[in-house]
Write an enzyme that holds these catalytic residues in place. Structure first.
Site, mmCIF file in Angstrom:
data_model
loop_
_atom_site.group_PDB
_atom_site.id
_atom_site.type_symbol
_atom_site.label_atom_id
_atom_site.label_comp_id
_atom_site.label_asym_id
_atom_site.label_seq_id
_atom_site.Cartn_x
_atom_site.Cartn_y
_atom_site.Cartn_z
ATOM 1 N N GLY A 193 4.489 26.518 15.448
ATOM 2 C CA GLY A 193 5.443 25.622 14.826
ATOM 3 C C GLY A 193 6.169 24.727 15.818
ATOM 4 O O GLY A 193 6.615 23.633 15.469
ATOM 5 N N GLU B 210 3.824 21.922 16.532
ATOM 6 C CA GLU B 210 3.824 21.107 15.316
ATOM 7 C C GLU B 210 5.098 20.285 15.202
ATOM 8 O O GLU B 210 5.069 19.119 14.785
ATOM 9 C CB GLU B 210 3.646 22.015 14.096
ATOM 10 C CG GLU B 210 2.241 22.600 14.013
ATOM 11 C CD GLU B 210 2.128 23.731 13.009
ATOM 12 O OE1 GLU B 210 1.185 23.705 12.202
ATOM 13 O OE2 GLU B 210 2.973 24.653 13.021
#
Length: 259
Positions: free
Chosen positions: A110, A113
């Site tokens: 994450g 990302e």
């Protein structure tokens, strides 16, 4: 507004967001994602902010989504968690103001990302990037399978995702995942310098450029060029265009007012 897991500061026309869960290596739990959602709205509604820097506290940018929260999710709750992350990251990506990721350390899962949802990535030489989700039995869930190929190409993205490989900052620079690598002590100063340069330009024009690039990348070239012509025309309805061009012709100082 006060936030538990995010530090929000304003310096002139630049906002600095710091993910602050250092004991958890700034892992993204639901609470942090919801706070990020709120702070993006706060920035969007502040006409005095022209650029944003996003970084992490301590030795991580964001080490990933919070595994302790994800471990016991079922199909429905897992999907909802992915949808939350994707919605917030898409809101960040669509924010009219440019966002610079100052990647100070681990940017995994994450975290990688999140950095890819920003416009520009500057990395510390100690930063590390990767999408290691398959080693945990899951897929990237916050846009990694979509943004990584758009940034580094299909083959390289597949290699990184399929192998769960973690790469250093110099390799991230080589494949085009980051724009620049600097020494750790220079990172925030480098990000601020870039943010200040951006903030010194006509903010409406910068915003429209971001819209044109982001939307145009999803269109065929003819449609994208047509869209560019539309927003080019919109610029001529702004005071900033008149002030900028007048200053150029008259050799006077520019004074952009975000109007």
């Amino acid at each position: 507004m006060e936030y538990k897991n995010i530090v929000f500061q304003k310096e002139d026309k630049v906002a600095v967001l710091t993910i602050s869960r250092p004991k958890a290596l700034n892992a993204l739990n639901s609470e942090t994602l919801k706070e990020l959602d709120l702070v993006i709205d706060e920035i969007a509604n502040d006409d005095e902010i022209y650029a944003v820097i996003l970084t992490g506290e301590g030795k991580a940018f964001v080490a990933g989504a919070d595994i302790s929260e994800m471990k016991d999710l079922d199909v429905i709750s897992g999907r909802k968690f992915g949808q939350l992350g994707n919605r917030v990251f898409r809101k960040l990506e669509s924010l009219e103001k440019p966002v610079i990721a100052a990647v100070n350390g681990f940017a995994l899962g994450g975290g990688c990302e999140l950095s890819m949802a920003c416009d520009i990535r500057i990395a510390s030489s100690k930063a590390k990037f990767g999408q290691p989700e398959v080693g945990l039995g899951i897929t990237p869930g916050f846009g990694g399978t979509q943004r990584l190929p758009r940034l580094v190409g299909l083959g390289m993205a597949k290699e990184l995702i399929y192998t769960a490989k973690i790469i250093k900052a110099d390799e991230a620079l080589r494949i085009g995942l980051v724009n620049k690598v600097v020494e750790p002590e220079e990172l925030l100063a480098e990000a601020r310098a870039l943010a200040n340069i951006i903030a010194g330009q006509a903010p409406i024009a910068v915003s429209l450029c971001k819209a044109a690039i982001n939307k145009g990348m999803q269109l065929d070239i003819d449609s994208a060029i047509a869209y560019e012509a539309e927003i080019f025309g919109e610029c001529f309805s702004t005071e900033d265009q008149k002030n900028g061009m007048t200053a150029f012709i008259e050799k006077t100082e520019k004074c952009f007012k975000n109007k």
